[in-house]
Design a protein around this motif. Structure first.
Motif, PDB file in Angstrom:
ATOM      1  N   THR A  67       0.787  -1.235   0.000  1.00  0.00           N
ATOM      2  CA  THR A  67       0.000   0.000   0.000  1.00  0.00           C
ATOM      3  C   THR A  67       0.817   1.282   0.000  1.00  0.00           C
ATOM      4  OG1 THR A  67      -0.121   0.226   2.410  1.00  0.00           O
ATOM      5  CG2 THR A  67      -1.774  -1.192   1.354  1.00  0.00           C
ATOM      6  N   GLY A  68       2.111   1.175   0.311  1.00  0.00           N
ATOM      7  CA  GLY A  68       2.932   2.377   0.418  1.00  0.00           C
ATOM      8  C   GLY A  68       2.788   3.067   1.764  1.00  0.00           C
ATOM      9  N   TRP A  69       2.074   2.428   2.693  1.00  0.00           N
ATOM     10  CA  TRP A  69       1.850   2.998   4.020  1.00  0.00           C
ATOM     11  C   TRP A  69       3.163   3.135   4.777  1.00  0.00           C
ATOM     12  CZ3 TRP A  69       2.653   0.841   8.928  1.00  0.00           C
ATOM     13  CH2 TRP A  69       2.075   1.534   9.995  1.00  0.00           C
ATOM     14  N   VAL A  70       3.304   4.242   5.478  1.00  0.00           N
ATOM     15  CA  VAL A  70       4.468   4.477   6.321  1.00  0.00           C
ATOM     16  C   VAL A  70       3.971   4.922   7.691  1.00  0.00           C
ATOM     17  CG1 VAL A  70       6.556   5.850   6.627  1.00  0.00           C
ATOM     18  CG2 VAL A  70       5.851   5.177   4.330  1.00  0.00           C
ATOM     19  N   PRO A  71       4.438   4.282   8.756  1.00  0.00           N
ATOM     20  CA  PRO A  71       3.956   4.662  10.085  1.00  0.00           C
ATOM     21  C   PRO A  71       4.406   6.068  10.466  1.00  0.00           C
ATOM     22  CG  PRO A  71       5.783   3.124  10.270  1.00  0.00           C
ATOM     23  CD  PRO A  71       5.442   3.237   8.819  1.00  0.00           C
ATOM     24  N   THR A  72       3.532   6.768  11.165  1.00  0.00           N
ATOM     25  CA  THR A  72       3.887   8.110  11.634  1.00  0.00           C
ATOM     26  C   THR A  72       4.214   8.105  13.122  1.00  0.00           C
ATOM     27  OG1 THR A  72       1.560   8.631  11.995  1.00  0.00           O
ATOM     28  CG2 THR A  72       2.518   9.288   9.886  1.00  0.00           C
ATOM     29  N   HIS A  73       3.887   6.999  13.805  1.00  0.00           N
ATOM     30  CA  HIS A  73       4.175   6.868  15.232  1.00  0.00           C
ATOM     31  C   HIS A  73       4.972   5.588  15.450  1.00  0.00           C
ATOM     32  CE1 HIS A  73       1.333  10.053  16.073  1.00  0.00           C
ATOM     33  NE2 HIS A  73       0.445   9.408  15.352  1.00  0.00           N
ATOM     34  N   SER A  74       6.167   5.693  15.999  1.00  0.00           N
ATOM     35  CA  SER A  74       6.952   4.489  16.259  1.00  0.00           C
ATOM     36  C   SER A  74       7.582   4.486  17.645  1.00  0.00           C
ATOM     37  CB  SER A  74       8.037   4.318  15.196  1.00  0.00           C
ATOM     38  OG  SER A  74       8.904   5.433  15.212  1.00  0.00           O
ATOM     39  N   ASP A  75       7.542   5.601  18.356  1.00  0.00           N
ATOM     40  CA  ASP A  75       8.106   5.680  19.692  1.00  0.00           C
ATOM     41  C   ASP A  75       7.071   5.182  20.693  1.00  0.00           C
ATOM     42  OD1 ASP A  75       9.094   6.348  22.191  1.00  0.00           O
ATOM     43  OD2 ASP A  75       9.581   8.409  21.674  1.00  0.00           O
ATOM     44  N   VAL A  76       7.359   4.063  21.346  1.00  0.00           N
ATOM     45  CA  VAL A  76       6.405   3.444  22.264  1.00  0.00           C
ATOM     46  C   VAL A  76       5.975   4.405  23.368  1.00  0.00           C
ATOM     47  CG1 VAL A  76       6.135   1.600  23.969  1.00  0.00           C
ATOM     48  CG2 VAL A  76       7.173   1.107  21.780  1.00  0.00           C
ATOM     49  N   LYS A  77       6.889   5.198  23.853  1.00  0.00           N
ATOM     50  CA  LYS A  77       6.559   6.152  24.910  1.00  0.00           C
ATOM     51  C   LYS A  77       5.475   7.121  24.428  1.00  0.00           C
ATOM     52  CE  LYS A  77       9.745   7.456  27.947  1.00  0.00           C
ATOM     53  NZ  LYS A  77      10.904   8.140  28.556  1.00  0.00           N
ATOM     54  N   ASN A  78       5.610   7.628  23.212  1.00  0.00           N
ATOM     55  CA  ASN A  78       4.608   8.547  22.654  1.00  0.00           C
ATOM     56  C   ASN A  78       3.286   7.840  22.362  1.00  0.00           C
ATOM     57  OD1 ASN A  78       6.327  10.745  22.766  1.00  0.00           O
ATOM     58  ND2 ASN A  78       7.062  10.456  20.679  1.00  0.00           N
ATOM     59  N   ILE A  79       3.364   6.613  21.883  1.00  0.00           N
ATOM     60  CA  ILE A  79       2.144   5.856  21.579  1.00  0.00           C
ATOM     61  C   ILE A  79       1.343   5.621  22.857  1.00  0.00           C
ATOM     62  CG2 ILE A  79       1.263   3.612  20.804  1.00  0.00           C
ATOM     63  CD1 ILE A  79       3.668   3.574  18.820  1.00  0.00           C
ATOM     64  N   ILE A  80       2.015   5.191  23.918  1.00  0.00           N
ATOM     65  CA  ILE A  80       1.325   4.953  25.186  1.00  0.00           C
ATOM     66  C   ILE A  80       0.794   6.269  25.756  1.00  0.00           C
ATOM     67  CG2 ILE A  80       1.621   4.215  27.587  1.00  0.00           C
ATOM     68  CD1 ILE A  80       3.526   2.035  26.530  1.00  0.00           C
ATOM     69  N   ALA A  81       1.578   7.336  25.659  1.00  0.00           N
ATOM     70  CA  ALA A  81       1.138   8.636  26.167  1.00  0.00           C
ATOM     71  C   ALA A  81      -0.118   9.109  25.430  1.00  0.00           C
ATOM     72  CB  ALA A  81       2.254   9.672  26.044  1.00  0.00           C
ATOM     73  N   ASP A  82      -0.154   8.970  24.115  1.00  0.00           N
ATOM     74  CA  ASP A  82      -1.335   9.363  23.338  1.00  0.00           C
ATOM     75  C   ASP A  82      -2.555   8.534  23.726  1.00  0.00           C
ATOM     76  OD1 ASP A  82       0.079  11.297  21.968  1.00  0.00           O
ATOM     77  OD2 ASP A  82       0.241  10.144  20.103  1.00  0.00           O
TER      78      ASP A  82
END
Length: 87
Positions: A56-71
């Motif tokens: 699909t050409g998809w590229v993740p915009t979130h990869s930092d676990v700390k930021n993902i959990i915080a969000d």
């Protein structure tokens, strides 16, 4: 046509590391109950997003676990009744 995709960061973390980050980000010192590995559980399992990137050409915009959990924590904390109550 249906397909299956992994959306992993391709960076492995142990369950203990994830718990430590969750405790740090949320400020909650919750109780953790450890048990033996279940039969069939792999010693290491790291999800790769190569397939979805290629298809699909998809590229993740979130990869930092700390930021993902915080969000996620921020959203759940501000929506204690869950998604259905945001409508």
């Amino acid at each position: 046509e249906s397909q299956y995709f992994n959306l992993g960061t391709q960076n492995g973390m142990s369950v203990r590391e994830m718990i430590a980050v969750a405790k740090e980000v949320t400020g909650c010192d919750f109780t953790v109950e450890e048990g033996p590995r279940r039969p069939g559980d792999p010693a290491i399992l790291i999800a790769s997003s190569d397939k979805i990137r290629q298809v699909t050409g998809w590229v993740p915009t979130h990869s930092d676990v700390k930021n993902i959990i915080a969000d996620a924590w921020k959203w759940h904390y501000s929506h204690p009744e869950g998604y259905e109550h945001t409508k």
